[in-house]
Design an enzyme around this catalytic site. Structure first.
Site, mmCIF file in Angstrom:
data_model
loop_
_atom_site.group_PDB
_atom_site.id
_atom_site.type_symbol
_atom_site.label_atom_id
_atom_site.label_comp_id
_atom_site.label_asym_id
_atom_site.label_seq_id
_atom_site.Cartn_x
_atom_site.Cartn_y
_atom_site.Cartn_z
ATOM 1 N N TYR A 6 0.815 -1.229 0.000
ATOM 2 C CA TYR A 6 0.000 0.000 0.000
ATOM 3 C C TYR A 6 0.835 1.260 0.000
ATOM 4 C CZ TYR A 6 -4.366 -2.453 0.698
ATOM 5 O OH TYR A 6 -5.469 -3.232 0.503
ATOM 6 N N LYS A 197 6.189 8.722 14.399
ATOM 7 C CA LYS A 197 5.123 7.988 13.691
ATOM 8 C C LYS A 197 4.180 7.338 14.708
ATOM 9 C CE LYS A 197 2.758 5.743 10.663
ATOM 10 N NZ LYS A 197 1.855 6.464 9.735
ATOM 11 N N CYS A 251 -3.458 0.652 11.433
ATOM 12 C CA CYS A 251 -2.515 1.708 11.817
ATOM 13 C C CYS A 251 -2.833 2.204 13.229
ATOM 14 C CB CYS A 251 -2.603 2.862 10.836
ATOM 15 S SG CYS A 251 -2.564 2.318 9.139
HETATM 16 N N1 SAJ Z 1 -12.280 6.862 13.996
HETATM 17 C C1 SAJ Z 1 -13.259 7.117 14.975
HETATM 18 N N2 SAJ Z 1 -13.536 8.403 15.316
HETATM 19 C C2 SAJ Z 1 -12.881 9.468 14.736
HETATM 20 C C3 SAJ Z 1 -11.891 9.193 13.750
HETATM 21 C C4 SAJ Z 1 -11.609 7.889 13.394
HETATM 22 O O1 SAJ Z 1 -13.876 6.191 15.516
HETATM 23 O O2 SAJ Z 1 -13.188 10.617 15.075
HETATM 24 C C5 SAJ Z 1 -11.973 5.471 13.628
HETATM 25 C C6 SAJ Z 1 -12.253 5.166 12.165
HETATM 26 O O3 SAJ Z 1 -13.602 4.801 11.980
HETATM 27 C C7 SAJ Z 1 -11.301 4.002 11.914
HETATM 28 C C8 SAJ Z 1 -10.107 4.309 12.809
HETATM 29 O O4 SAJ Z 1 -10.568 5.251 13.778
HETATM 30 O O5 SAJ Z 1 -11.898 2.790 12.328
HETATM 31 C C9 SAJ Z 1 -8.897 4.901 12.064
HETATM 32 O O6 SAJ Z 1 -9.384 5.872 11.203
HETATM 33 P P1 SAJ Z 1 -8.432 7.114 10.702
HETATM 34 O O7 SAJ Z 1 -9.362 8.178 10.256
HETATM 35 O O8 SAJ Z 1 -7.446 7.438 11.724
HETATM 36 O O9 SAJ Z 1 -7.704 6.577 9.372
HETATM 37 P P2 SAJ Z 1 -6.478 5.611 9.010
HETATM 38 O O10 SAJ Z 1 -6.214 4.599 10.049
HETATM 39 O O11 SAJ Z 1 -6.800 5.151 7.631
HETATM 40 O O12 SAJ Z 1 -5.185 6.626 8.869
HETATM 41 C C10 SAJ Z 1 -4.394 6.963 9.952
HETATM 42 C C11 SAJ Z 1 -3.939 8.426 9.730
HETATM 43 N N3 SAJ Z 1 -3.230 8.856 10.910
HETATM 44 C C12 SAJ Z 1 -3.671 9.993 11.562
HETATM 45 O O13 SAJ Z 1 -4.671 10.596 11.217
HETATM 46 C C13 SAJ Z 1 -2.819 10.447 12.712
HETATM 47 C C14 SAJ Z 1 -3.026 8.491 8.511
HETATM 48 O O14 SAJ Z 1 -2.523 9.804 8.354
HETATM 49 C C15 SAJ Z 1 -1.874 7.525 8.705
HETATM 50 O O15 SAJ Z 1 -0.965 7.572 7.594
HETATM 51 C C16 SAJ Z 1 -2.429 6.110 8.828
HETATM 52 O O16 SAJ Z 1 -3.256 6.066 10.011
HETATM 53 C C17 SAJ Z 1 -1.253 5.163 8.912
HETATM 54 O O17 SAJ Z 1 -1.011 4.490 7.852
HETATM 55 O O18 SAJ Z 1 -0.552 5.161 9.913
#
Ligand code: SAJ
Length: 399
Positions: A6, A197, A251
């Site tokens: 990815y 990170k 992540c």
């Molecule tokens: N989630 C909630 N409430 C929120 C935001 C998210 O319940 O207010 C949940 C989402 O539904 C999901 C999980 O958290 O299940 C993660 O969602 P996410 O929006 O954090 O998205 P990811 O995991 O795809 O991406 C994150 C991002 N990291 C941050 O925002 C700090 C992205 O920038 C990173 O590159 C990625 O992790 C990674 O690859 O580490």
């Protein structure tokens, strides 16, 4: 480029697009053949065209083994083994594979999310095999922070943190990323870059745990958590995130354990946040169970239940590590002659679940359970007498 997943493939494609020849390595021969035919094996907007062009013009080639280069990037998975122990065996294997190829003046970079000290560990591995290269090659760590679905844009425009094992390594890595990154490049040391990170994602996990904890408190207090958070966020310096049915993906739900496993005594909040976010999914499944029983007591028959959403977050088709999928599986395990309508607008079919269109599901169901706030759900109309369990703020009010 060691690893064409990815992150590895989009990064390889971007570098090749800038006319720097890239030799991509993956252990999966199917992936190698797919890429060499100019195709891609992952879903990512714009990536297919860039890979097709780069392969056609000869700037991108895939293989299962590495060749001699000038810059070596390790972009392989760092999963878990046992009870939340980080597994850096892929990073080690990738490094071992390129050690014989290294020569004076080369640059070695790890991008994989790694426990603190991994870059130094790999430096020792390199120097123990090739002592003559001590201080003659540059070694650095540079994490990625791209959002799946927006990778090609964020790889170019996001700022990057670059941490070398010494200043020369940091500077050489900055020079390399300057070729294709337009975001700012921030210099530091390898350990700080590794921790950065983990901290980015752990901070988000803690913030989400706070929101999820509020949702449990408000459920007991008879307060609408969505209204509460909206009001609290009117404060100029408050930004409470959104409760959900748990935290998914590989992540945010994973990286905090890299810190907890190395610093168990010090990382109290980080560890507790993981427990709260995991517990939220269990709590949601219990709520569905209770709603089922209440309906049967009240109506003297089994309810039909709509389970809305399977993906790990809104508006994507990725079900890996999805709390919604976990909840659906748990609810179905406790099935007892109820009828279920499972909805996931971002996939056309599923090998286990029979899927239903969202309009038909909310029409037919007695109880509607919103697990993921997909945009298709926001415009749904429900009759007021229909019980709704809204775990993700689709309706922002409890029926
Ligand atoms: N989630 C909630 N409430 C929120 C935001 C998210 O319940 O207010 C949940 C989402 O539904 C999901 C999980 O958290 O299940 C993660 O969602 P996410 O929006 O954090 O998205 P990811 O995991 O795809 O991406 C994150 C991002 N990291 C941050 O925002 C700090 C992205 O920038 C990173 O590159 C990625 O992790 C990674 O690859 O580490």
């Amino acid at each position: 480029m060691i690893g064409l997943g990815y992150i590895g493939l989009p990064t390889a494609a971007l570098i090749a697009k800038n006319r720097t020849p890239v030799h991509g390595v993956d252990i999966n021969p199917g992936v190698v053949d797919t890429i060499n035919s100019g195709k891609i094996h992952i879903v990512e907007p714009e990536l297919d065209q860039i890979v097709e062009d780069a392969v056609k013009e000869g700037y991108l080639k895939a293989a299962t083994t590495p060749v001699e280069g000038n810059v070596y990037l390790i972009v392989v998975p760092t999963p878990f083994k046992g009870k939340n122990e980080p597994d850096i065996s892929f990073v080690e294997a990738g490094t071992q594979a390129i050690i014989p190829l290294l020569k004076e003046g080369d640059l070695y970079i790890i991008e994989s999310t790694s426990p603190i000290g991994t870059t130094e560990k790999m430096m020792d591995l390199i120097y123990s095999s090739r002592p003559e290269l001590r201080d003659k090659v540059c070694i650095a760590y540079c994490p990625e922070r791209v959002l799946p679905g927006n990778v090609m844009d964020e790889l170019v425009h996001n700022d990057r943190v670059i941490g070398g094992v010494n200043e020369a390594s940091t500077n050489k890595a900055v020079e390399f990323y300057n070729q294709f990154v337009k975001g700012k490049l921030h210099k530091t040391n390898a350990r700080t870059a590794e921790m950065c990170k983990l901290v980015e994602n752990s901070s988000r996990d803690v913030q989400i745990a706070f929101a999820n904890e509020l949702s449990l408190i408000c459920d007991k207090a008879g307060i609408n958590v969505w209204e509460l958070i909206e009001l609290a966020n009117k404060h100029p310096r408050v930004n409470i995130l959104q409760p959900g049915c748990g935290v998914g993906g590989h992540c945010i739900a994973v990286d905090p354990y890299f810190i907890v496993s190395d610093y168990p005594m010090e990382s109290q909040i980080i560890g507790k946040a993981r427990e709260i976010n995991n517990y939220k999914s269990f709590w949601c499944a219990e709520k569905v169970q209770t709603a089922k029983l209440e309906f049967e007591l009240k109506h003297g028959r089994k309810p039909k239940i709509a389970l809305m959403g399977l993906a790990f977050k809104p508006n994507i088709d990725d079900l890996r590590e999805s709390p919604a999928k976990y909840i659906v599986q748990k609810v179905l395990q406790n099935a007892n002659n109820e009828e279920y309508f499972i909805v996931e607008p971002n996939i056309s079919s599923h090998k286990v679940f029979k899927l239903t269109d969202c309009h038909e599901a909310v029409q037919e169901a007695d109880i509607v359970v919103f697990l993921v706030a997909h945009k298709e759900f926001l415009s749904l109309k429900l009759s007021d007498d229909k019980p709704v369990l809204d775990f993700c703020g689709v309706f922002k009010k409890e029926h």
